[in-house]
Design a protein around this motif. Structure first.
Motif, PDB file in Angstrom:
ATOM      1  N   GLY A  15      63.193  47.776 -19.929  1.00 51.83           N
ATOM      2  CA  GLY A  15      63.440  46.602 -20.756  1.00 51.83           C
ATOM      3  C   GLY A  15      62.888  46.711 -22.165  1.00 51.83           C
ATOM      4  O   GLY A  15      63.247  45.909 -23.038  1.00 51.83           O
ATOM      5  N   ALA A  16      62.038  47.692 -22.381  1.00 49.81           N
ATOM      6  CA  ALA A  16      61.415  47.867 -23.696  1.00 49.81           C
ATOM      7  C   ALA A  16      62.368  48.570 -24.656  1.00 49.81           C
ATOM      8  O   ALA A  16      63.468  49.006 -24.286  1.00 49.81           O
ATOM      9  CB  ALA A  16      60.127  48.658 -23.552  1.00 49.81           C
ATOM     10  N   SER A  17      61.902  48.673 -25.900  1.00 48.20           N
ATOM     11  CA  SER A  17      62.658  49.361 -26.941  1.00 48.20           C
ATOM     12  C   SER A  17      61.866  50.551 -27.453  1.00 48.20           C
ATOM     13  O   SER A  17      60.638  50.569 -27.382  1.00 48.20           O
ATOM     14  CB  SER A  17      62.951  48.410 -28.105  1.00 48.20           C
ATOM     15  N   LEU A  18      62.595  51.517 -27.988  1.00 53.14           N
ATOM     16  CA  LEU A  18      61.974  52.719 -28.539  1.00 53.14           C
ATOM     17  C   LEU A  18      62.914  53.272 -29.597  1.00 53.14           C
ATOM     18  O   LEU A  18      64.140  53.176 -29.453  1.00 53.14           O
ATOM     19  CB  LEU A  18      61.764  53.748 -27.432  1.00 53.14           C
ATOM     20  N   SER A  19      62.340  53.834 -30.645  1.00 50.52           N
ATOM     21  CA  SER A  19      63.166  54.426 -31.697  1.00 50.52           C
ATOM     22  C   SER A  19      62.824  55.897 -31.854  1.00 50.52           C
ATOM     23  O   SER A  19      61.648  56.247 -31.952  1.00 50.52           O
ATOM     24  CB  SER A  19      62.936  53.694 -33.022  1.00 50.52           C
ATOM     25  N   LEU A  20      63.829  56.720 -31.886  1.00 52.15           N
ATOM     26  CA  LEU A  20      63.672  58.141 -32.119  1.00 52.15           C
ATOM     27  C   LEU A  20      64.090  58.469 -33.546  1.00 52.15           C
ATOM     28  O   LEU A  20      65.009  57.849 -34.087  1.00 52.15           O
ATOM     29  CB  LEU A  20      64.525  58.946 -31.145  1.00 52.15           C
ATOM     30  N   SER A  21      63.420  59.461 -34.118  1.00 54.11           N
ATOM     31  CA  SER A  21      63.764  59.931 -35.450  1.00 54.11           C
ATOM     32  C   SER A  21      64.017  61.428 -35.399  1.00 54.11           C
ATOM     33  O   SER A  21      63.449  62.135 -34.565  1.00 54.11           O
ATOM     34  CB  SER A  21      62.629  59.643 -36.428  1.00 54.11           C
ATOM     35  N   CYS A  22      64.855  61.879 -36.303  1.00 55.94           N
ATOM     36  CA  CYS A  22      65.154  63.300 -36.414  1.00 55.94           C
ATOM     37  C   CYS A  22      65.120  63.663 -37.893  1.00 55.94           C
ATOM     38  O   CYS A  22      65.907  63.132 -38.686  1.00 55.94           O
ATOM     39  CB  CYS A  22      66.511  63.605 -35.810  1.00 55.94           C
ATOM     40  N   ALA A  23      64.194  64.537 -38.254  1.00 59.32           N
ATOM     41  CA  ALA A  23      64.077  65.001 -39.630  1.00 59.32           C
ATOM     42  C   ALA A  23      64.830  66.306 -39.776  1.00 59.32           C
ATOM     43  O   ALA A  23      64.620  67.239 -38.985  1.00 59.32           O
ATOM     44  CB  ALA A  23      62.609  65.182 -39.992  1.00 59.32           C
ATOM     45  N   ALA A  24      65.696  66.361 -40.776  1.00 60.59           N
ATOM     46  CA  ALA A  24      66.523  67.545 -40.985  1.00 60.59           C
ATOM     47  C   ALA A  24      66.151  68.241 -42.277  1.00 60.59           C
ATOM     48  O   ALA A  24      65.680  67.608 -43.229  1.00 60.59           O
ATOM     49  CB  ALA A  24      67.989  67.154 -41.016  1.00 60.59           C
ATOM     50  N   MET A  83      66.823  52.456 -29.442  1.00 59.92           N
ATOM     51  CA  MET A  83      67.130  52.276 -28.021  1.00 59.92           C
ATOM     52  C   MET A  83      66.529  50.955 -27.544  1.00 59.92           C
ATOM     53  O   MET A  83      65.314  50.757 -27.642  1.00 59.92           O
ATOM     54  CB  MET A  83      66.576  53.433 -27.201  1.00 59.92           C
ATOM     55  N   ASN A  84      67.364  50.076 -27.057  1.00 59.63           N
ATOM     56  CA  ASN A  84      66.933  48.774 -26.548  1.00 59.63           C
ATOM     57  C   ASN A  84      67.272  48.658 -25.062  1.00 59.63           C
ATOM     58  O   ASN A  84      68.121  49.387 -24.539  1.00 59.63           O
ATOM     59  CB  ASN A  84      67.618  47.654 -27.325  1.00 59.63           C
ATOM     60  N   SER A  85      66.614  47.720 -24.415  1.00 63.03           N
ATOM     61  CA  SER A  85      66.855  47.449 -22.986  1.00 63.03           C
ATOM     62  C   SER A  85      66.840  48.733 -22.172  1.00 63.03           C
ATOM     63  O   SER A  85      67.752  49.017 -21.390  1.00 63.03           O
ATOM     64  CB  SER A  85      68.201  46.728 -22.816  1.00 63.03           C
ATOM     65  N   LEU A  86      65.804  49.508 -22.374  1.00 64.91           N
ATOM     66  CA  LEU A  86      65.720  50.811 -21.714  1.00 64.91           C
ATOM     67  C   LEU A  86      65.645  50.672 -20.203  1.00 64.91           C
ATOM     68  O   LEU A  86      65.046  49.723 -19.670  1.00 64.91           O
ATOM     69  CB  LEU A  86      64.526  51.593 -22.242  1.00 64.91           C
ATOM     70  N   LYS A  87      66.250  51.647 -19.519  1.00 61.25           N
ATOM     71  CA  LYS A  87      66.297  51.670 -18.061  1.00 61.25           C
ATOM     72  C   LYS A  87      65.660  52.958 -17.565  1.00 61.25           C
ATOM     73  O   LYS A  87      65.624  53.947 -18.287  1.00 61.25           O
ATOM     74  CB  LYS A  87      67.753  51.618 -17.587  1.00 61.25           C
ATOM     75  N   PRO A  88      65.171  52.973 -16.340  1.00 59.39           N
ATOM     76  CA  PRO A  88      64.595  54.202 -15.795  1.00 59.39           C
ATOM     77  C   PRO A  88      65.563  55.387 -15.877  1.00 59.39           C
ATOM     78  O   PRO A  88      65.125  56.524 -16.082  1.00 59.39           O
ATOM     79  CB  PRO A  88      64.276  53.820 -14.346  1.00 59.39           C
TER      80      PRO A  88
END
Length: 122
Positions: A15-24, A83-88
């Motif tokens: 249910g939590a959120s997480l943000s990923l970043s990618c540096a190019a 990423m929102n509403s994360l699931k297992p």
């Protein structure tokens, strides 16, 4: 060639959120399609999302549509995955990728980062 480094992974509850970043790095970045893939233990690498060089066209896997958002900042040479509403079942190593064709296959991408782990607990 484009070099890619992911960051932002971690352990969160469902249910939590997480943000990923990618540096190019590399001058070719602004002309490349960018994507995110993921790979869970014992499974093949699968498509998550992709964005065109102009940040106008986006594709998503059905499993993440409506929950994940891909975006890019060409001036900063960055790609993001919100990423929102994360699931297992979202638990996997997430990879940033660059390619020439806006597609959903690993074969559409020719540069890959080393990946960042995302773990979602139930």
């Amino acid at each position: 060639q484009v070099q890619l480094v992911e960051s932002g992974g971690g352990l969160v509850q469902a249910g939590a959120s997480l943000s990923l970043s990618c540096a190019a790095s590399g001058r070719a970045f602004v002309t490349r399609v960018m994507g995110w893939f993921r790979q869970a233990p014992g499974k093949e690498r699968e498509f998550v999302a992709a964005v065109s060089w102009s940040d106008i066209t986006t594709y998503y896997a059905d499993s993440v549509k409506g929950r994940f958002t891909i975006s890019r900042d060409n001036a900063k040479k960055m790609v993001y995955l919100a990423m929102n509403s994360l699931k297992p079942e979202d638990t996997a190593v997430y990879y940033c990728a660059a390619g020439r064709n806006l597609g959903k296959s690993v074969n559409d991408f020719d540069s890959w980062g080393q990946g960042t782990q995302v773990t979602v607990s139930s």
